[in-house]
Write a protein that holds these residues in place. Structure first.
Motif, PDB file in Angstrom:
ATOM      1  N   LEU A   7      41.911  31.919  46.878  1.00 33.80           N
ATOM      2  CA  LEU A   7      42.984  32.775  47.823  1.00 33.80           C
ATOM      3  C   LEU A   7      43.562  31.478  48.860  1.00 33.80           C
ATOM      4  N   ARG A   8      44.735  31.717  48.897  1.00 35.51           N
ATOM      5  CA  ARG A   8      45.320  30.888  49.714  1.00 35.51           C
ATOM      6  C   ARG A   8      45.997  31.765  51.155  1.00 35.51           C
ATOM      7  N   LEU A   9      45.372  31.303  52.352  1.00 37.59           N
ATOM      8  CA  LEU A   9      45.809  31.805  53.561  1.00 37.59           C
ATOM      9  C   LEU A   9      46.596  31.077  54.330  1.00 37.59           C
ATOM     10  N   ASN A  10      47.157  31.480  55.221  1.00 33.32           N
ATOM     11  CA  ASN A  10      47.831  30.782  56.415  1.00 33.32           C
ATOM     12  C   ASN A  10      47.049  29.807  57.111  1.00 33.32           C
ATOM     13  N   ARG A  11      45.724  30.055  57.395  1.00 35.08           N
ATOM     14  CA  ARG A  11      44.656  29.404  57.931  1.00 35.08           C
ATOM     15  C   ARG A  11      43.867  28.555  56.968  1.00 35.08           C
ATOM     16  N   GLY A  12      44.142  28.739  55.662  1.00 36.14           N
ATOM     17  CA  GLY A  12      43.430  27.828  54.793  1.00 36.14           C
ATOM     18  C   GLY A  12      43.158  28.673  53.481  1.00 36.14           C
ATOM     19  N   PRO A 126      49.458  18.948  52.877  1.00 34.10           N
ATOM     20  CA  PRO A 126      49.018  20.027  52.994  1.00 34.10           C
ATOM     21  C   PRO A 126      47.911  20.701  52.096  1.00 34.10           C
ATOM     22  N   THR A 127      47.346  22.032  52.310  1.00 40.79           N
ATOM     23  CA  THR A 127      46.586  22.363  51.519  1.00 40.79           C
ATOM     24  C   THR A 127      47.325  22.898  50.415  1.00 40.79           C
ATOM     25  N   ARG A 128      46.598  22.877  49.010  1.00 43.68           N
ATOM     26  CA  ARG A 128      47.096  23.434  48.021  1.00 43.68           C
ATOM     27  C   ARG A 128      46.328  23.852  47.104  1.00 43.68           C
ATOM     28  N   LEU A 129      46.713  24.788  46.152  1.00 44.31           N
ATOM     29  CA  LEU A 129      45.998  25.711  45.345  1.00 44.31           C
ATOM     30  C   LEU A 129      46.405  25.732  43.890  1.00 44.31           C
ATOM     31  N   PHE A 147      47.220  33.604  45.137  1.00 43.48           N
ATOM     32  CA  PHE A 147      45.969  33.679  44.802  1.00 43.48           C
ATOM     33  C   PHE A 147      45.709  33.395  43.360  1.00 43.48           C
ATOM     34  N   PHE A 148      44.745  33.072  42.592  1.00 43.75           N
ATOM     35  CA  PHE A 148      44.509  32.920  41.344  1.00 43.75           C
ATOM     36  C   PHE A 148      43.155  33.503  41.091  1.00 43.75           C
ATOM     37  N   GLN A 149      43.042  33.947  39.916  1.00 45.28           N
ATOM     38  CA  GLN A 149      41.888  34.715  39.227  1.00 45.28           C
ATOM     39  C   GLN A 149      41.629  33.930  37.620  1.00 45.28           C
ATOM     40  N   ILE A 150      40.351  33.610  37.408  1.00 42.37           N
ATOM     41  CA  ILE A 150      39.973  33.210  36.075  1.00 42.37           C
ATOM     42  C   ILE A 150      38.713  33.859  35.749  1.00 42.37           C
ATOM     43  N   ILE A 159      42.737  45.517  43.997  1.00 45.99           N
ATOM     44  CA  ILE A 159      42.705  45.505  45.511  1.00 45.99           C
ATOM     45  C   ILE A 159      43.278  44.168  46.158  1.00 45.99           C
ATOM     46  N   LEU A 160      43.104  43.144  45.428  1.00 44.92           N
ATOM     47  CA  LEU A 160      43.618  41.782  45.759  1.00 44.92           C
ATOM     48  C   LEU A 160      45.410  41.949  46.225  1.00 44.92           C
ATOM     49  N   ILE A 161      46.047  42.621  45.240  1.00 44.85           N
ATOM     50  CA  ILE A 161      47.426  42.906  45.294  1.00 44.85           C
ATOM     51  C   ILE A 161      47.834  43.757  46.519  1.00 44.85           C
ATOM     52  N   ARG A 162      46.902  44.936  46.549  1.00 47.13           N
ATOM     53  CA  ARG A 162      47.351  45.949  47.663  1.00 47.13           C
ATOM     54  C   ARG A 162      46.859  45.434  48.998  1.00 47.13           C
ATOM     55  N   ALA A 163      45.661  44.777  49.220  1.00 49.84           N
ATOM     56  CA  ALA A 163      45.159  44.422  50.648  1.00 49.84           C
ATOM     57  C   ALA A 163      45.342  43.044  51.042  1.00 49.84           C
ATOM     58  N   TYR A 164      45.897  42.192  50.267  1.00 47.42           N
ATOM     59  CA  TYR A 164      46.020  40.336  50.717  1.00 47.42           C
ATOM     60  C   TYR A 164      47.093  40.731  51.891  1.00 47.42           C
ATOM     61  N   ASP A 165      46.898  39.960  52.729  1.00 48.15           N
ATOM     62  CA  ASP A 165      47.507  39.635  53.972  1.00 48.15           C
ATOM     63  C   ASP A 165      47.502  37.857  54.159  1.00 48.15           C
ATOM     64  N   PRO A 166      48.374  37.221  54.104  1.00 46.25           N
ATOM     65  CA  PRO A 166      48.393  35.882  54.404  1.00 46.25           C
ATOM     66  C   PRO A 166      47.753  35.720  55.963  1.00 46.25           C
ATOM     67  N   ASP A 167      48.091  36.467  56.785  1.00 47.50           N
ATOM     68  CA  ASP A 167      47.591  36.214  58.269  1.00 47.50           C
ATOM     69  C   ASP A 167      45.973  36.701  58.363  1.00 47.50           C
ATOM     70  N   MET A 168      45.527  36.989  57.304  1.00 49.95           N
ATOM     71  CA  MET A 168      43.901  37.575  57.431  1.00 49.95           C
ATOM     72  C   MET A 168      43.183  36.266  57.697  1.00 49.95           C
ATOM     73  N   ASP A 169      41.961  36.774  58.477  1.00 53.70           N
ATOM     74  CA  ASP A 169      41.100  35.477  58.853  1.00 53.70           C
ATOM     75  C   ASP A 169      39.949  35.682  57.680  1.00 53.70           C
TER      76      ASP A 169
END
Length: 245
Positions: A7-12, A126-129, A147-150, A159-169
């Protein structure tokens, strides 16, 4: 089967993987699917693996061997100048292992397939995924695909699609992933605890929070039970269907 998420967030970055590789009435095996390398102050790299166990273990072993002694670093993920070039090297290594193990030496379309998630940071980039396919090619996470899933991906994706927020901690992101993993575990016997968790704070160039969530973890049970209760409450609060009768 497997379930892993990067999962890629603004903080990492946040990574989570299950550890089950075989499932049956009397055949359950546990293997680590998350592997990390770090040169503090220079680079941090994490790899998640899904697919044929012999293939993924061979890939990780090759990457490990080529990053130990200085004279053996040819090629090594600890010598690559960017995450893009690390992804290229890992893709080449995966393709090399599949070709070696396949009967015809060329096809990736058989029992030796594997898919990988690679993330991290190499100074000054930068951070990369990335998600790396059996053929060795890869794609990179973006704002549109953060985000990526395997592995067994379909049950935990909504749930990832509905609740993900790039600003979450990081704690919120781990909670989100636990709900995703819980949904997958309940729907598919081939995914199971314990779960490995790793966070990486952007620009830290060092290991972040790491833990293994066991089957008896009280927080996981709190999340699992609470999510089930919340879904039942949400369902009950929706308006009844009007059948016209």
């Amino acid at each position: 089967m497997t379930y892993c998420v990067g999962l890629r967030l603004n903080r990492g970055l946040v990574f989570m993987s299950d550890t089950r590789t075989n499932a049956g009435v009397d055949n359950i095996s546990t293997f680590r699917k998350m592997h990390s390398w770090c040169v503090p102050g220079e680079r941090f790299i994490t790899l998640l693996t899904a697919g044929n166990l012999a293939t993924t273990q061979a890939v990780v072993s090759l990457l490990e061997e080529r990053s130990k002694a200085q004279e053996e670093r040819n090629p090594s993920i600890l010598e690559q100048p960017s995450m893009f070039q690390v992804a290229t090297l890992v893709g080449q290594t995966l393709r090399e292992v599949i070709a070696h193990q396949s009967q015809n030496g060329q096809q990736a379309d058989g029992p030796f397939r594997a898919t990988l998630i690679l993330g991290g940071q190499i100074d000054p980039g930068p951070t990369r995924l990335f998600m790396i396919y059996p053929e060795g090619n890869f794609i990179e996470a973006s704002d549109d695909t953060p985000f990526f899933q395997i592995g067994e991906t379909k049950y935990g994706r909504p749930i990832l699609i509905r609740a993900y927020d790039p600003d979450m901690d990081f704690p919120e992101a781990i909670k989100l992933l636990l709900v995703s993993f819980d949904s997958t575990v309940k729907a598919n016997l081939s995914v199971g605890l314990p779960f490995d968790v790793q966070t990486y704070a952007a620009d830290s160039l060092d290991y972040g929070f790491q833990t293994r969530i066991e089957a008896n973890d009280p927080y996981f049970h709190l999340i699992s039970d609470g999510w089930g209760d919340a879904l039942r409450d949400a369902f009950a609060s929706l308006p009844r269907f009007d059948s016209g009768g």
